[in-house]
Design a protein around this motif. Sequence first.
Motif, PDB file in Angstrom:
ATOM      1  N   UNK A  45       0.828  -1.199   0.000  1.00 10.21           N
ATOM      2  CA  UNK A  45       0.000   0.000   0.000  1.00 10.21           C
ATOM      3  C   UNK A  45       0.871   1.260   0.000  1.00 10.21           C
ATOM      4  N   UNK A  46       0.408   2.281  -0.711  1.00  9.16           N
ATOM      5  CA  UNK A  46       1.066   3.595  -0.766  1.00  9.16           C
ATOM      6  C   UNK A  46       2.476   3.552  -1.342  1.00  9.16           C
ATOM      7  N   UNK A  47       2.724   2.625  -2.255  1.00 10.14           N
ATOM      8  CA  UNK A  47       4.009   2.481  -2.940  1.00 10.14           C
ATOM      9  C   UNK A  47       3.969   3.258  -4.251  1.00 10.14           C
ATOM     10  N   UNK A  48       5.119   3.778  -4.676  1.00 15.03           N
ATOM     11  CA  UNK A  48       5.216   4.392  -6.006  1.00 15.03           C
ATOM     12  C   UNK A  48       6.660   4.375  -6.482  1.00 15.03           C
ATOM     13  N   UNK A  49       6.817   4.497  -7.787  1.00 21.82           N
ATOM     14  CA  UNK A  49       8.123   4.618  -8.428  1.00 21.82           C
ATOM     15  C   UNK A  49       8.187   5.979  -9.101  1.00 21.82           C
ATOM     16  N   UNK A  50       9.389   6.456  -9.401  1.00 24.55           N
ATOM     17  CA  UNK A  50       9.501   7.697 -10.165  1.00 24.55           C
ATOM     18  C   UNK A  50       9.032   7.485 -11.605  1.00 24.55           C
ATOM     19  N   UNK A  51       8.776   8.577 -12.302  1.00 20.69           N
ATOM     20  CA  UNK A  51       8.470   8.479 -13.728  1.00 20.69           C
ATOM     21  C   UNK A  51       9.652   7.849 -14.443  1.00 20.69           C
ATOM     22  N   UNK A  52       9.351   7.178 -15.548  1.00 23.62           N
ATOM     23  CA  UNK A  52      10.378   6.523 -16.349  1.00 23.62           C
ATOM     24  C   UNK A  52       9.961   6.526 -17.811  1.00 23.62           C
ATOM     25  N   UNK A  53      10.941   6.350 -18.691  1.00 25.98           N
ATOM     26  CA  UNK A  53      10.679   6.220 -20.130  1.00 25.98           C
ATOM     27  C   UNK A  53      11.465   4.999 -20.613  1.00 25.98           C
ATOM     28  N   UNK A  54      10.885   3.795 -20.434  1.00 25.76           N
ATOM     29  CA  UNK A  54      11.617   2.560 -20.728  1.00 25.76           C
ATOM     30  C   UNK A  54      11.810   2.302 -22.227  1.00 25.76           C
ATOM     31  N   UNK A  55      12.860   1.557 -22.517  1.00 24.14           N
ATOM     32  CA  UNK A  55      13.168   1.127 -23.882  1.00 24.14           C
ATOM     33  C   UNK A  55      12.564  -0.243 -24.171  1.00 24.14           C
ATOM     34  N   UNK A  56      11.457  -0.580 -23.523  1.00 26.22           N
ATOM     35  CA  UNK A  56      10.802  -1.873 -23.739  1.00 26.22           C
ATOM     36  C   UNK A  56       9.298  -1.695 -23.585  1.00 26.22           C
ATOM     37  N   UNK A  57       8.535  -2.542 -24.278  1.00 22.19           N
ATOM     38  CA  UNK A  57       7.087  -2.606 -24.065  1.00 22.19           C
ATOM     39  C   UNK A  57       6.869  -3.317 -22.741  1.00 22.19           C
ATOM     40  N   UNK A  58       5.863  -2.862 -21.982  1.00 26.33           N
ATOM     41  CA  UNK A  58       5.557  -3.529 -20.717  1.00 26.33           C
ATOM     42  C   UNK A  58       4.079  -3.869 -20.654  1.00 26.33           C
ATOM     43  N   UNK A  59       3.804  -5.144 -20.375  1.00 24.13           N
ATOM     44  CA  UNK A  59       2.453  -5.657 -20.216  1.00 24.13           C
ATOM     45  C   UNK A  59       2.251  -5.925 -18.728  1.00 24.13           C
ATOM     46  N   UNK A  60       1.120  -5.507 -18.180  1.00 26.38           N
ATOM     47  CA  UNK A  60       0.822  -5.740 -16.769  1.00 26.38           C
ATOM     48  C   UNK A  60      -0.557  -6.374 -16.648  1.00 26.38           C
ATOM     49  N   UNK A  61      -0.644  -7.452 -15.866  1.00 28.77           N
ATOM     50  CA  UNK A  61      -1.910  -8.122 -15.573  1.00 28.77           C
ATOM     51  C   UNK A  61      -2.111  -8.086 -14.066  1.00 28.77           C
ATOM     52  N   UNK A  62      -3.235  -7.522 -13.608  1.00 29.15           N
ATOM     53  CA  UNK A  62      -3.518  -7.381 -12.191  1.00 29.15           C
ATOM     54  C   UNK A  62      -4.196  -8.661 -11.673  1.00 29.15           C
ATOM     55  N   UNK A  63      -3.603  -9.268 -10.649  1.00 30.39           N
ATOM     56  CA  UNK A  63      -4.151 -10.481 -10.035  1.00 30.39           C
ATOM     57  C   UNK A  63      -5.115 -10.109  -8.908  1.00 30.39           C
ATOM     58  N   UNK A  64      -4.677  -9.195  -8.027  1.00 29.72           N
ATOM     59  CA  UNK A  64      -5.555  -8.720  -6.944  1.00 29.72           C
ATOM     60  C   UNK A  64      -5.151  -7.307  -6.573  1.00 29.72           C
ATOM     61  N   UNK A  65      -6.112  -6.570  -6.028  1.00 31.48           N
ATOM     62  CA  UNK A  65      -5.868  -5.183  -5.661  1.00 31.48           C
ATOM     63  C   UNK A  65      -6.044  -4.262  -6.853  1.00 31.48           C
ATOM     64  N   UNK A  66      -5.471  -3.068  -6.740  1.00 26.38           N
ATOM     65  CA  UNK A  66      -5.536  -2.062  -7.799  1.00 26.38           C
ATOM     66  C   UNK A  66      -4.151  -1.458  -7.981  1.00 26.38           C
TER      67      UNK A  66
END
Length: 122
Positions: A45-66
């Motif tokens: 909870x209440x976690x974050x990362x800095x902004x980024x501009x990656x050199x790769x495509x990223x796919x994300x699938x949410x299992x639980x939570x938001x």
Amino acid sequence: MRKRYIVQKAPFVVPTEDGKLIEEHFGTASKGGEQLSIAHMVAPPNWSEPFQIPEFDEYTYIIRGKKQFVVDGEKIVLEAGQSIKIEKNTKVQYSNPFNEECEYIAICLPAFTIEKVHREAF
């Protein structure tokens, strides 16, 4: 005859300082090389990362939570059962500003590396 499969029983646990669990099953830090990376993650909870501009495509699938994404200035919130593809060279921030854990799978093409993620300073 050469085996045509690899069973991953011990993913590489990426050391973090922010409480996030990252278990890389395939990728540059584990068995799998540079073509892609697959990781199981749990963001506290209440976690974050800095902004980024990656050199790769990223796919994300949410299992639980938001999980919250800010993609080119647009805020998007995904819930369990939803997924997103964010194309390489796109400015993005990942976070979990909610009061529950978020468990998800991330796939990067090509594989994630710290050199290719281009994170801004917090």
